[in-house]
Design a protein around this motif. Structure first.
Motif, PDB file in Angstrom:
ATOM      1  N   PHE A 411       0.079  -1.147  -0.165  1.00 55.31           N
ATOM      2  CA  PHE A 411       0.290   0.626  -0.065  1.00 55.31           C
ATOM      3  C   PHE A 411       1.021   1.481  -0.186  1.00 55.31           C
ATOM      4  O   PHE A 411       0.447   2.447   0.048  1.00 55.31           O
ATOM      5  N   HIS A 412       1.970   1.545   0.245  1.00 58.25           N
ATOM      6  CA  HIS A 412       3.064   2.916  -0.140  1.00 58.25           C
ATOM      7  C   HIS A 412       2.853   3.460  -1.407  1.00 58.25           C
ATOM      8  O   HIS A 412       2.488   2.709  -2.432  1.00 58.25           O
ATOM      9  N   ALA A 413       2.839   4.145  -1.346  1.00 59.13           N
ATOM     10  CA  ALA A 413       2.151   5.548  -2.201  1.00 59.13           C
ATOM     11  C   ALA A 413       0.777   5.013  -3.043  1.00 59.13           C
ATOM     12  O   ALA A 413       0.510   5.484  -3.948  1.00 59.13           O
ATOM     13  N   THR A 414      -0.018   4.919  -1.820  1.00 59.81           N
ATOM     14  CA  THR A 414      -1.646   4.156  -3.133  1.00 59.81           C
ATOM     15  C   THR A 414      -2.493   5.240  -1.657  1.00 59.81           C
ATOM     16  O   THR A 414      -2.122   5.244  -0.699  1.00 59.81           O
ATOM     17  N   PRO A 415      -3.741   5.334  -2.068  1.00 60.46           N
ATOM     18  CA  PRO A 415      -4.663   6.293  -1.062  1.00 60.46           C
ATOM     19  C   PRO A 415      -4.654   5.383   0.156  1.00 60.46           C
ATOM     20  O   PRO A 415      -4.898   6.479   1.516  1.00 60.46           O
ATOM     21  N   LEU A 416      -4.156   4.593   0.598  1.00 58.77           N
ATOM     22  CA  LEU A 416      -4.349   3.653   2.416  1.00 58.77           C
ATOM     23  C   LEU A 416      -2.631   4.131   2.399  1.00 58.77           C
ATOM     24  O   LEU A 416      -2.820   2.779   3.282  1.00 58.77           O
ATOM     25  N   ASP A 417      -1.826   3.988   2.282  1.00 66.13           N
ATOM     26  CA  ASP A 417      -0.245   4.588   2.990  1.00 66.13           C
ATOM     27  C   ASP A 417      -0.718   5.169   4.345  1.00 66.13           C
ATOM     28  O   ASP A 417      -1.284   6.107   3.822  1.00 66.13           O
ATOM     29  N   GLY A 418      -0.512   4.641   4.933  1.00 64.20           N
ATOM     30  CA  GLY A 418      -0.356   5.343   6.059  1.00 64.20           C
ATOM     31  C   GLY A 418      -2.640   5.039   7.178  1.00 64.20           C
ATOM     32  O   GLY A 418      -2.626   5.405   8.023  1.00 64.20           O
ATOM     33  N   ARG A 419      -2.985   4.370   5.912  1.00 64.76           N
ATOM     34  CA  ARG A 419      -4.274   4.656   6.864  1.00 64.76           C
ATOM     35  C   ARG A 419      -5.349   3.567   6.663  1.00 64.76           C
ATOM     36  O   ARG A 419      -6.420   2.995   6.264  1.00 64.76           O
ATOM     37  N   LEU A 420      -4.142   2.443   6.829  1.00 65.38           N
ATOM     38  CA  LEU A 420      -4.759   0.758   6.244  1.00 65.38           C
ATOM     39  C   LEU A 420      -3.791   0.435   8.176  1.00 65.38           C
ATOM     40  O   LEU A 420      -2.726   0.327   8.114  1.00 65.38           O
ATOM     41  N   PHE A 421      -4.531  -0.075   9.152  1.00 67.94           N
ATOM     42  CA  PHE A 421      -3.732  -0.805   9.855  1.00 67.94           C
ATOM     43  C   PHE A 421      -4.560  -2.226  10.202  1.00 67.94           C
ATOM     44  O   PHE A 421      -5.789  -2.659  10.478  1.00 67.94           O
ATOM     45  N   ALA A 422      -3.627  -3.417  10.381  1.00 69.91           N
ATOM     46  CA  ALA A 422      -4.182  -4.392   9.510  1.00 69.91           C
ATOM     47  C   ALA A 422      -2.667  -5.621   9.916  1.00 69.91           C
ATOM     48  O   ALA A 422      -1.871  -5.209  10.567  1.00 69.91           O
ATOM     49  N   LYS A 423      -3.779  -7.307   9.984  1.00 71.84           N
ATOM     50  CA  LYS A 423      -2.889  -7.943  10.263  1.00 71.84           C
ATOM     51  C   LYS A 423      -2.775  -8.783   9.622  1.00 71.84           C
ATOM     52  O   LYS A 423      -3.540  -8.928   8.918  1.00 71.84           O
ATOM     53  N   THR A 424      -1.611  -9.345   8.755  1.00 69.62           N
ATOM     54  CA  THR A 424      -1.608  -9.871   7.706  1.00 69.62           C
ATOM     55  C   THR A 424      -1.443 -11.452   8.397  1.00 69.62           C
ATOM     56  O   THR A 424      -1.104 -11.607   8.750  1.00 69.62           O
ATOM     57  N   GLY A 425      -1.215 -12.176   7.248  1.00 73.77           N
ATOM     58  CA  GLY A 425      -1.255 -13.738   7.565  1.00 73.77           C
ATOM     59  C   GLY A 425      -0.778 -14.308   6.073  1.00 73.77           C
ATOM     60  O   GLY A 425      -1.642 -13.747   5.373  1.00 73.77           O
ATOM     61  N   SER A 426       0.536 -15.549   6.378  1.00 74.13           N
ATOM     62  CA  SER A 426       0.463 -16.527   5.036  1.00 74.13           C
ATOM     63  C   SER A 426       1.026 -17.624   5.589  1.00 74.13           C
ATOM     64  O   SER A 426       1.584 -17.547   6.592  1.00 74.13           O
ATOM     65  N   LEU A 427       0.507 -18.323   5.194  1.00 69.55           N
ATOM     66  CA  LEU A 427       0.776 -20.056   4.809  1.00 69.55           C
ATOM     67  C   LEU A 427       1.036 -20.877   3.853  1.00 69.55           C
ATOM     68  O   LEU A 427       0.286 -20.258   2.646  1.00 69.55           O
TER      69      LEU A 427
END
Length: 475
Positions: A411-427
């Motif tokens: 989300f870098h350099a998008t409208p959600l840069d610094g405006r999205l707070f979330a937990k990621t997950g990968s498996l």
């Protein structure tokens, strides 16, 4: 774009209908590789559903499991005071020195340690005696459950799947340094002597660095294979361990010797095997007899507040720390077993009103492939968290899109840069991201997104991110 239209687009058994330009969320999701199953739910500040794609299907959540674990920790444990209850201690039993852990995830033996330091305990021993016999690592404060059910065994060799113990040291990993040699020659590999190293790696000219670490469970023989590029800088490899209590006692013995204490015996361990009494569904009968009280501690550490550890856990998705938080939560009502921790999470979710069929957890970190949760259950929990007195503090532990943690490069350099707070997950075949975003309107939306059954080496991350950007732009 409506939930009904999205469902029609995504549920068709044959090739999906071509999404129309007026459905940017469906268009984004359709970019995922064939066979991928995506669940996405987004609600506004009133709880009104904005997007609902498979909201009540169960998905493997991967590290989104940490949302549930860390919420239970905030709801149950003191997040602000120094963590005296979890700190490690050292005591003398005759001529033996015993190092006991109580679930602290941050005990450090680093040379530059400034907080929660094993060296402080070693100095307490050195101030009392200049000779000891055995050095014993005691992790019996919690049942000996080192790996979650449903975790792939091949993860054990790496830092993400290292063993869990009430006595944890240096994130339960061993650091090795791999330095390339001449082309065609093996690299130089150095460690601290804990593992017996078998060097099968090769230095290659003009090639890439692709090192591989393998170790049979329970073995102290560590094999390093693969390649390292000639002229490349030394590479640090972090390797998981099977018995953290043994590793911690081994490191204490090293530091004691450096402090001038002579160790005449061996390094050994004390574990507490799991028993039916560690499962709240199987308890009954006469209580277990109490063991005699141990001698008074020479010193006990008081680590920094647990809130700092939750922040670290969520920002970088630290599996070991999450597992210990689950056990610490379980210790408030039981023995500190995984089952006790799960029982606390189940009670929390039941109190919120989330139906029991919408979730199932085998661990606290998300490494288990047995875990299941629905997007609706996740969104419901996230909205409940936001309404708690500690909700803002918990949200501050989440990675921020384009800024830090596991979302630093998204989300870098998008409208959600610094405006999205979330937990990621990968498996394996799984990715997830759930939390909060500020839409173009300025309103805060709550969302949960899961992708399962992702084929081969494909990734669903870009499709999910584009869907969230589309939601934010249109609300």
């Amino acid at each position: 774009m409506t939930p009904i239209l999205l469902a029609l687009l995504l549920a068709a058994p044959a090739a999906p209908q071509a999404p129309t330009p007026s459905d940017p969320v469906a268009t984004a999701i359709a970019r995922a590789a064939p066979g991928t199953r995506i669940g996405l739910m987004v609600v506004d500040e009133t709880g009104r559903e904005i997007v609902a794609v498979r909201p009540d299907e169960r998905f493997v959540p991967a590290s989104n499991t940490k949302i549930f674990t860390t919420a239970a920790a905030f709801a149950t444990l003191d997040m602000t005071a120094p963590d005296g209850g979890g700190g490690a201690e050292v005591r003398l039993e005759g001529r033996d020195v015993v190092l006991s852990g109580h679930g602290d995830a941050r005990l450090s033996s680093a040379a530059d340690c400034r907080s929660d330091c094993l060296a402080d305990l070693a100095r307490a021993v050195a101030a009392r005696t200049r000779i000891v016999h055995d050095v014993i690592g005691d992790d019996s404060a919690l049942p000996d459950e080192r790996w979650p059910q449903g975790m792939s065994w091949n993860n054990q060799v790496g830092r993400y799947g290292t063993a869990i113990s009430a006595l944890t040291i240096d994130d339960n990993v061993v650091a090795l340094s791999v330095t390339p040699g001449a082309a065609g020659a093996p690299p130089a590999i150095t460690g601290d002597g804990y593992y017996e190293l078998e060097n099968r790696a090769t230095t290659v000219a003009g090639g890439k660095t692709a090192l591989e670490e393998t170790r049979q469970p329970g073995s102290h023989v560590l094999r390093i294979g693969g390649t390292i590029a000639a002229g490349a800088p030394a590479r640090t490899v972090l390797v998981g361990i099977d018995d953290p209590a043994h590793r911690a006692a081994w490191r204490l013995a090293q530091i004691l010797r450096a402090e001038g204490v002579r160790v005449t015996g061996t390094v050994s361990v004390r574990h507490r095997p799991p028993s039916p009494s560690d499962d709240p569904d199987q308890r009954g009968g006469a209580p277990a007899p109490h063991a005699p009280a141990p001698p008074a501690a020479l010193a006990r550490l008081a680590p920094p507040p647990l809130g700092e550890d939750v922040r670290h856990t969520n920002k970088v998705s630290q599996n070991l720390h999450a597992e210990l938080l689950l056990r610490r939560v379980g210790a408030t009502t039981g023995s500190g077993s995984v089952a006790d921790g799960r029982a606390v999470v189940v009670r929390m979710l039941g109190g919120i009103g989330i139906p029991r069929w919408q979730y199932e957890f085998a661990d606290g970190s998300g490494m288990s492939s047995y875990n299941r949760v629905t997007p609706r259950a996740t969104v419901t929990l996230l909205r409940w968290i936001a309404a708690q007195p500690w909700g803002a503090a918990w949200r501050a532990t989440l990675p921020v899109g384009g800024v830090d943690g596991t979302l630093a490069s998204r989300f870098h350099a998008t409208p959600l840069d610094g405006r999205l707070f979330a937990k990621t997950g990968s498996l394996n075949a799984t990715s997830a991201v759930s939390g909060y975003l500020t839409a173009a309107s300025g309103h805060v939306l709550t969302f949960a997104a899961f992708a399962n059954d992702v084929p081969g080496d494909a990734s669903a991350t870009a499709a999910i991110d584009q869907a969230l950007l589309a939601v934010a732009a249109s609300h």
